[in-house]
Motif scaffolding. Structure first.
Motif, PDB file in Angstrom:
ATOM      1  N   PRO A 305       0.842  -1.204   0.000  1.00 13.88           N
ATOM      2  CA  PRO A 305       0.000   0.000   0.000  1.00 13.88           C
ATOM      3  C   PRO A 305       0.865   1.238   0.000  1.00 13.88           C
ATOM      4  O   PRO A 305       1.998   1.226   0.501  1.00 13.88           O
ATOM      5  CB  PRO A 305      -0.800  -0.121   1.300  1.00 13.88           C
ATOM      6  CG  PRO A 305       0.005  -1.026   2.164  1.00 13.88           C
ATOM      7  CD  PRO A 305       0.705  -1.977   1.228  1.00 13.88           C
ATOM      8  N   PRO A 306       0.412   2.333  -0.564  1.00 15.03           N
ATOM      9  CA  PRO A 306       1.199   3.563  -0.598  1.00 15.03           C
ATOM     10  C   PRO A 306       1.437   4.104   0.787  1.00 15.03           C
ATOM     11  O   PRO A 306       0.709   3.797   1.723  1.00 15.03           O
ATOM     12  CB  PRO A 306       0.341   4.523  -1.451  1.00 15.03           C
ATOM     13  CG  PRO A 306      -1.050   3.978  -1.323  1.00 15.03           C
ATOM     14  CD  PRO A 306      -0.906   2.487  -1.180  1.00 15.03           C
ATOM     15  N   GLU A 307       2.487   4.940   0.908  1.00  9.12           N
ATOM     16  CA  GLU A 307       2.809   5.559   2.188  1.00  9.12           C
ATOM     17  C   GLU A 307       1.640   6.424   2.647  1.00  9.12           C
ATOM     18  O   GLU A 307       1.063   7.191   1.889  1.00  9.12           O
ATOM     19  CB  GLU A 307       4.067   6.438   2.054  1.00  9.12           C
ATOM     20  CG  GLU A 307       5.335   5.660   1.809  1.00  9.12           C
ATOM     21  CD  GLU A 307       5.730   4.816   3.003  1.00  9.12           C
ATOM     22  OE1 GLU A 307       5.365   5.181   4.133  1.00  9.12           O
ATOM     23  OE2 GLU A 307       6.397   3.786   2.813  1.00  9.12           O
ATOM     24  N   GLY A 308       1.318   6.299   3.953  1.00  6.82           N
ATOM     25  CA  GLY A 308       0.215   7.071   4.502  1.00  6.82           C
ATOM     26  C   GLY A 308      -1.121   6.370   4.351  1.00  6.82           C
ATOM     27  O   GLY A 308      -2.058   6.671   5.053  1.00  6.82           O
ATOM     28  N   GLY A 309      -1.177   5.367   3.408  1.00 12.26           N
ATOM     29  CA  GLY A 309      -2.395   4.580   3.286  1.00 12.26           C
ATOM     30  C   GLY A 309      -3.517   5.349   2.606  1.00 12.26           C
ATOM     31  O   GLY A 309      -3.603   6.563   2.661  1.00 12.26           O
ATOM     32  N   GLN A 311      -6.745   3.912   2.904  1.00 15.46           N
ATOM     33  CA  GLN A 311      -7.936   3.327   3.490  1.00 15.46           C
ATOM     34  C   GLN A 311      -8.744   4.387   4.244  1.00 15.46           C
ATOM     35  O   GLN A 311      -8.187   5.293   4.852  1.00 15.46           O
ATOM     36  CB  GLN A 311      -7.556   2.185   4.435  1.00 15.46           C
ATOM     37  CG  GLN A 311      -6.941   0.989   3.724  1.00 15.46           C
ATOM     38  CD  GLN A 311      -6.798  -0.210   4.643  1.00 15.46           C
ATOM     39  OE1 GLN A 311      -6.851  -0.090   5.856  1.00 15.46           O
ATOM     40  NE2 GLN A 311      -6.610  -1.379   4.076  1.00 15.46           N
ATOM     41  N   ARG A 312     -10.055   4.191   4.176  1.00 19.66           N
ATOM     42  CA  ARG A 312     -10.970   5.060   4.906  1.00 19.66           C
ATOM     43  C   ARG A 312     -12.210   4.257   5.254  1.00 19.66           C
ATOM     44  O   ARG A 312     -12.402   3.135   4.759  1.00 19.66           O
ATOM     45  CB  ARG A 312     -11.341   6.293   4.080  1.00 19.66           C
ATOM     46  CG  ARG A 312     -11.983   5.990   2.734  1.00 19.66           C
ATOM     47  CD  ARG A 312     -12.204   7.283   1.962  1.00 19.66           C
ATOM     48  NE  ARG A 312     -12.746   7.068   0.640  1.00 19.66           N
ATOM     49  CZ  ARG A 312     -14.047   6.969   0.368  1.00 19.66           C
ATOM     50  NH1 ARG A 312     -14.946   7.045   1.352  1.00 19.66           N
ATOM     51  NH2 ARG A 312     -14.462   6.793  -0.867  1.00 19.66           N
ATOM     52  N   LEU A 350     -12.914  -0.523   7.401  1.00 14.37           N
ATOM     53  CA  LEU A 350     -11.799   0.333   6.983  1.00 14.37           C
ATOM     54  C   LEU A 350     -11.189  -0.280   5.733  1.00 14.37           C
ATOM     55  O   LEU A 350     -10.641  -1.385   5.778  1.00 14.37           O
ATOM     56  CB  LEU A 350     -10.758   0.428   8.096  1.00 14.37           C
ATOM     57  CG  LEU A 350      -9.643   1.453   7.882  1.00 14.37           C
ATOM     58  CD1 LEU A 350     -10.198   2.872   7.859  1.00 14.37           C
ATOM     59  CD2 LEU A 350      -8.582   1.321   8.974  1.00 14.37           C
ATOM     60  N   GLY A 351     -11.342   0.398   4.604  1.00 17.34           N
ATOM     61  CA  GLY A 351     -10.879  -0.214   3.362  1.00 17.34           C
ATOM     62  C   GLY A 351     -10.619   0.793   2.268  1.00 17.34           C
ATOM     63  O   GLY A 351     -10.752   2.001   2.443  1.00 17.34           O
ATOM     64  N   ARG A 436      -5.081  -7.372   2.366  1.00 17.28           N
ATOM     65  CA  ARG A 436      -4.748  -5.967   2.607  1.00 17.28           C
ATOM     66  C   ARG A 436      -5.761  -5.298   3.512  1.00 17.28           C
ATOM     67  O   ARG A 436      -5.456  -4.285   4.143  1.00 17.28           O
ATOM     68  CB  ARG A 436      -4.662  -5.220   1.275  1.00 17.28           C
ATOM     69  CG  ARG A 436      -3.412  -5.550   0.489  1.00 17.28           C
ATOM     70  CD  ARG A 436      -3.376  -4.853  -0.839  1.00 17.28           C
ATOM     71  NE  ARG A 436      -3.379  -3.408  -0.722  1.00 17.28           N
ATOM     72  CZ  ARG A 436      -2.967  -2.591  -1.689  1.00 17.28           C
ATOM     73  NH1 ARG A 436      -2.514  -3.099  -2.822  1.00 17.28           N
ATOM     74  NH2 ARG A 436      -3.006  -1.289  -1.531  1.00 17.28           N
ATOM     75  N   HIS A 437      -6.956  -5.836   3.598  1.00 14.66           N
ATOM     76  CA  HIS A 437      -7.987  -5.277   4.472  1.00 14.66           C
ATOM     77  C   HIS A 437      -8.074  -6.016   5.800  1.00 14.66           C
ATOM     78  O   HIS A 437      -8.971  -5.722   6.609  1.00 14.66           O
ATOM     79  CB  HIS A 437      -9.354  -5.321   3.778  1.00 14.66           C
ATOM     80  CG  HIS A 437      -9.491  -4.340   2.653  1.00 14.66           C
ATOM     81  ND1 HIS A 437      -8.918  -4.530   1.415  1.00 14.66           N
ATOM     82  CD2 HIS A 437     -10.138  -3.138   2.571  1.00 14.66           C
ATOM     83  CE1 HIS A 437      -9.206  -3.510   0.624  1.00 14.66           C
ATOM     84  NE2 HIS A 437      -9.939  -2.645   1.298  1.00 14.66           N
ATOM     85  N   GLY A 438      -7.158  -6.946   6.020  1.00 16.07           N
ATOM     86  CA  GLY A 438      -7.203  -7.714   7.260  1.00 16.07           C
ATOM     87  C   GLY A 438      -8.389  -8.653   7.337  1.00 16.07           C
ATOM     88  O   GLY A 438      -8.788  -9.060   8.435  1.00 16.07           O
ATOM     89  N   ALA A 439      -8.960  -9.007   6.185  1.00 12.43           N
ATOM     90  CA  ALA A 439     -10.152  -9.853   6.141  1.00 12.43           C
ATOM     91  C   ALA A 439      -9.755 -11.308   5.901  1.00 12.43           C
ATOM     92  O   ALA A 439      -8.667 -11.618   5.417  1.00 12.43           O
ATOM     93  CB  ALA A 439     -11.110  -9.372   5.056  1.00 12.43           C
TER      94      ALA A 439
END
Length: 468
Positions: A305-309, A311-312, A350-351, A436-439
């Motif tokens: 994932p890009p720096e800073g993320g 996800q929202r 959060l994704g 990547r979403h922890g799913a």
């Protein structure tokens, strides 16, 4: 006109500046303290001398009859001062002022006979330090004799400045020596970076870690950051190589088919043969385009994932129906009944919006391709007891043999000898996006037949507030 390049910062210069400024401040503070100590010392010495002078003169006058006049020796002692900064007065309780300046004030607090009293006074605009001694004179007529001696503060301050000058010179020399030693130490100390510099200079395209036992502790955060960067570069290069290998593997068959059918069309110009060849070419072109698209989607899903993320918080109860609605027309064209079941209450996760779109699209694509024409596909959304959400895609197709369920998310894996067009990358993409979403991605067969693919999302962090 070319602007000159800005000067590069120097670590040695920064270290010396950071040391020099505090040392200069310490030197200034030390000078102030030294002056205060020197002035206090000079005051004590002069006060003691002043008190001794007053006591000595009082004893001298006590032992000699006054007769209204001072003796020659007493007057010489009282009036002698090379700088002309001394004041005195001699008073008799019976005869008044015998000599000196009548303006010298008496001490604010009387003392016992023979005990000097030291106090501050002012005369002619000068600040004075005075000492007064009272002595009883022999005989009743003489009464009590009061001797006051005063001097300006010039000599005291002059001695304090001399002491300060000596101290500052010595301390300045000491600081200069310390800075020289620091300069030498910094130069010698920074040589410990030479092996690391040489090790980096000797590399060509090697991306192995540079941290080692010879790296100082202070440099380890930098070397660890560089090693982490090297690690990300290795992952990117590996991903690049894997993409090239996958593209070559997956595009080789459709490209070979395109060449074969193009040669067939050229060899037999009959309308029926050319129409059949063009139909095959069109199908293979779509397959190649689909494979290339899936390969790019897999590469995006595998990339860090890009720096800073990005996800929202996303409300699945609002977004999922919208995404399913976009696929209804395609499902109708394929003869498939695509539906949605879910509540109206918000389900926050959060994704990444684009990632979730790819995830659901691939799940629906997989169900459409393998469930078959005339089947039913249902997308369900459920709340979990832990505060998370579950996204389920179910079909009533033939299902998957139980022993093959764990392999469904492998790249290029396809169940059996399926004749359905596909690249075998859809569920692999879903697996990476879910990770990547922890799913958690779960496959299971459903009764009486069909497949359910479930994506269990964790609850969003408590520190993240839902948007209004």
């Amino acid at each position: 006109m070319k602007r000159p390049a800005p000067a590069r910062p120097s670590l040695r210069r920064r270290l010396l500046v950071f040391l020099l400024i505090p040392m200069a401040a310490l030197l200034l503070l030390d000078a102030l303290l030294s002056y205060g100590v020197a002035l206090g010392y000079a005051n004590r010495v002069h006060d003691r001398d002043l008190a001794d002078d007053a006591r000595t003169l009082a004893k001298l006058l006590q032992n000699n009859p006054l007769g209204g006049q001072l003796s020659r020796q007493a007057r010489f002692l009282l009036e002698y001062d090379p700088d002309g900064r001394s004041y005195f007065s001699v008073r008799s309780s019976s005869q008044g002022l015998l000599a000196g300046d009548d303006r010298l004030a008496a001490p604010p607090t009387p003392t016992a006979a023979g005990v000097p009293a030291l106090y501050d006074a002012r005369l002619d605009g000068h600040a004075l330090r005075a000492a007064t001694v009272r002595e009883d004179m022999p005989g009743d007529a003489a009464g009590q004799l009061t001797v006051t001696v005063a001097e300006t503060l010039h000599d005291r301050r002059e001695q304090a400045r001399e002491i300060l000058l000596l101290a500052v010179v010595m301390q300045t020399l000491l600081i200069a020596c310390v800075l020289s030693l620091v300069w030498f130490g910094v130069r010698r100390g920074l040589r410990v970076l030479d092996p690391l510099t040489a090790r980096l200079a000797a590399r060509s395209s090697e991306l192995t870690p540079i941290d080692g036992p010879d790296v100082p502790q202070e440099i380890q955060p930098l070397t660890r950051t560089i090693d982490a960067l090297f690690g990300r570069l290795r992952d990117m290069l590996a991903l690049h190589d894997r993409f090239i290998a996958d593209a070559a593997h997956q595009l080789r068959t459709p490209l070979a088919g395109l060449s074969l059918h193009a040669d067939r069309a050229l060899a037999d110009p009959s309308p029926a043969n050319q129409a059949d060849a063009l139909a095959h070419i069109q199908r293979l072109t779509r397959r190649a385009a689909r494979t290339a698209s899936q390969l790019l989607a897999l590469t995006r899903a595998q990339a860090a994932p890009p720096e800073g993320g990005e996800q929202r918080l996303i409300d699945l109860a609002r977004r999922v129906p919208e995404m399913v609605a976009q696929r209804v027309h395609e499902a109708i064209r394929e003869g498939i009944d695509l539906g949605y079941e879910g509540g109206a209450a918000p389900l926050w996760v959060l994704g990444e919006p684009a990632g979730l779109q790819d995830l659901l699209d691939n799940l629906i694509d997989n169900a459409v391709r393998y469930a078959g024409r005339g089947s039913e596909i249902t997308v369900r959304l459920r709340a979990r007891a832990d505060g998370g959400a579950s996204l389920l895609v179910e079909d009533n197709g033939p299902g998957v043999p139980p022993d093959l369920l764990p392999r469904l998310s492998e790249r290029f894996f396809r169940v059996g000898a399926s004749a359905e067009p596909g690249s075998g990358l859809g569920l692999a993409i879903v697996q990476h996006i879910a990770g990547r979403h922890g799913a958690e991605l779960v496959f299971r067969n459903i009764d009486p037949h069909g497949l359910q693919v479930a994506v269990h999302f964790p609850p969003p962090p408590a520190a993240v507030d839902a948007p209004p």
